[in-house]
Design an enzyme around this catalytic site. Structure first.
Site, PDB file in Angstrom:
ATOM      1  CE  LYS A   7       7.427  -0.696  -2.842  1.00 38.90           C
ATOM      2  NZ  LYS A   7       6.971  -0.361  -1.541  1.00 38.90           N
TER       3      LYS A   7
HETATM    4  C1  LIG Z   1       5.815   0.065  -0.563  1.00 37.91           C
HETATM    5  C2  LIG Z   1       4.987   1.307  -0.562  1.00 37.91           C
HETATM    6  C3  LIG Z   1       4.805   2.092   0.578  1.00 37.91           C
HETATM    7  C4  LIG Z   1       5.223   1.651   1.940  1.00 37.91           C
HETATM    8  O1  LIG Z   1       6.544   1.392   2.089  1.00 37.91           O
HETATM    9  P1  LIG Z   1       7.021   0.647   3.427  1.00 37.91           P
HETATM   10  O2  LIG Z   1       8.494   0.853   3.389  1.00 37.91           O
HETATM   11  O3  LIG Z   1       6.608  -0.780   3.279  1.00 37.91           O
HETATM   12  O4  LIG Z   1       6.373   1.316   4.561  1.00 37.91           O
HETATM   13  C5  LIG Z   1       4.143   3.299   0.478  1.00 37.91           C
HETATM   14  N1  LIG Z   1       3.602   3.701  -0.686  1.00 37.91           N
HETATM   15  C6  LIG Z   1       3.717   2.971  -1.796  1.00 37.91           C
HETATM   16  C7  LIG Z   1       3.141   3.494  -3.059  1.00 37.91           C
HETATM   17  C8  LIG Z   1       4.384   1.734  -1.772  1.00 37.91           C
HETATM   18  O5  LIG Z   1       4.466   0.990  -2.871  1.00 37.91           O
END
Ligand SMILES: *Cc1c(COP(=O)(O)O)cnc(C)c1O
Length: 371
Positions: free
Chosen positions: A181
């Site tokens: 991210k």
């Molecule tokens: C990455 C992501 C998540 C989950 O995030 P984590 O920190 O890996 O639990 C949830 N929703 C979306 C749209 C994502 O891209």
């Protein structure tokens, strides 16, 4: 391989984690987390921010704290990572898959409204690839029908809709700091809200059901353990201090692609509607079906040239994970936009380490493949 996603770590982050590793104990325990939470609340314009191990846990605790439970229906867009929908099942509720908008690729407000039944309790709009749905329309539909909005802003830190930050629209906003991210803590997440009662309930549920100030080891409910460490929070604080730079680089990468690919007819990149600031987490291309190339084939051809890419999300209702759900078949028949776009979409390399020359190289290979 040219990476598809990845962070931008400087000496500042390394120094901050080193400092937290050396000193984030004893009297300082908890300080790094509190200061990351407070900076994050300020950044998103929210009253409360609670650091958690992931966005998945933020979504899970949102549902629990907002009273979503067995038998309730929760509407999610077809095109998203399964983490948006999985927590609905954790609480015994039923995910209902709604179609996306052909422009934003995010939840369509009209599709949302068409999916509402007397059992609908909440909706989780997703800020896909950094873009935002029409949040004004979605919030208006939700308000008209008395349903809760939980914003999945995992992919959209730094995005804005009508001057307000992503994550500031729902009863809660949920963020991810996974290594792919824009802002990373390795693994991590944040739940933001303006509601004191929700914030208190989330903190209680995240800490094995013990209320602050109570007798030690005196749990009043069986709950969960969802915490972030000082080292992660120290990393997150520096990343947040650099957020303008991180989002600026993501937008630069998107701009380089747009420039180099503008001559390619039949290829659609991410949109940015008027009033929206798209933080461009992942530059994404959708091919005209006339190229006759499915996304899996394009991904293989790019990989052969040393370029990593990813498929546009498969519609959730098409996944084996939901084959047993009575919601799947009607969604497959109904959600034409997600089913039309998904087979031809890929995420192009969007790692924060990319430079202009690398993006130009990716574009040359892509243009060659499609020629
Ligand atoms: C990455 C992501 C998540 C989950 O995030 P984590 O920190 O890996 O639990 C949830 N929703 C979306 C749209 C994502 O891209």
């Amino acid at each position: 391989m040219i990476p598809v996603a990845g962070p931008w770590i400087t000496q500042r982050e390394i120094d901050a984690v080193t400092e937290a590793t050396a000193h984030g104990w004893y009297g300082n325990a908890g300080q790094h987390v509190r200061s990351f939470e407070s900076a994050f609340a300020t950044y998103t314009g929210r009253q409360h921010a609670i650091a958690l191990p992931s966005c998945t846990s933020a979504l899970h605790l949102s549902l629990l704290a907002l009273g979503v439970g067995p038998g309730d229906e929760v509407i999610v867009p077809e095109a998203t990572w399964i983490a948006t929908a999985a927590p609905i099942t954790y609480v015994g509720a039923i995910p209902v898959f709604a179609d996306i908008d052909p422009e934003t690729w995010c939840l369509s407000a009209a599709a949302l409204e068409a999916c509402i039944t007397p059992r609908t309790k909440a909706v989780i709009p997703v800020d896909l690839y950094g873009n935002l749905p029409d949040l004004a329309a979605i919030c208006a539909v939700a308000e008209r029908h008395g349903i809760i909005v939980i914003e999945d802003a995992a992919q959209a830190i730094g995005s804005e809709f009508q001057g307000r930050k992503a994550g500031s629209f729902g009863a809660t906003g949920c963020f991810s700091f996974h290594g792919t991210k824009t802002l990373t803590t390795g693994e991590g997440g944040m739940l933001v809200t303006d509601r004191q009662d929700v914030a208190e309930r989330v903190r209680f549920l995240a800490d094995h059901g013990r209320a602050p100030g109570e007798r030690m080891f005196w749990n009043t409910e069986v709950a969960y353990k969802h915490k972030m460490s000082s080292m992660q929070a120290a990393l997150g604080s520096v990343q947040l201090a650099r957020i303008g730079e991180l989002v600026g680089r993501k937008r630069d990468i998107f701009g380089w692609y747009r420039e180099s690919l503008s001559g390619l007819v039949g290829l659609t990149l991410n949109s940015e509607s008027p009033g929206t600031l798209n933080s461009c987490w992942m530059t994404t291309a959708i091919l005209d079906p006339r190229f006759g190339m499915a996304k899996e084939e394009l991904i293989r051809r790019l990989a052969a040239a040393g370029i990593a890419s990813r498929p546009f999300f498969y519609p959730l209702s098409s996944l084996p994970a939901y084959a047993g759900s009575p919601q799947s078949a009607p969604a497959q028949a109904r959600n034409a936009v997600a089913y039309r776009l998904s087979p031809y979409g890929i995420n192009l390399p969007s790692a924060l380490s990319l430079d202009r020359a690398t993006v130009a190289q990716v574009c040359r290979v892509l243009i060659d493949i499609l020629a």
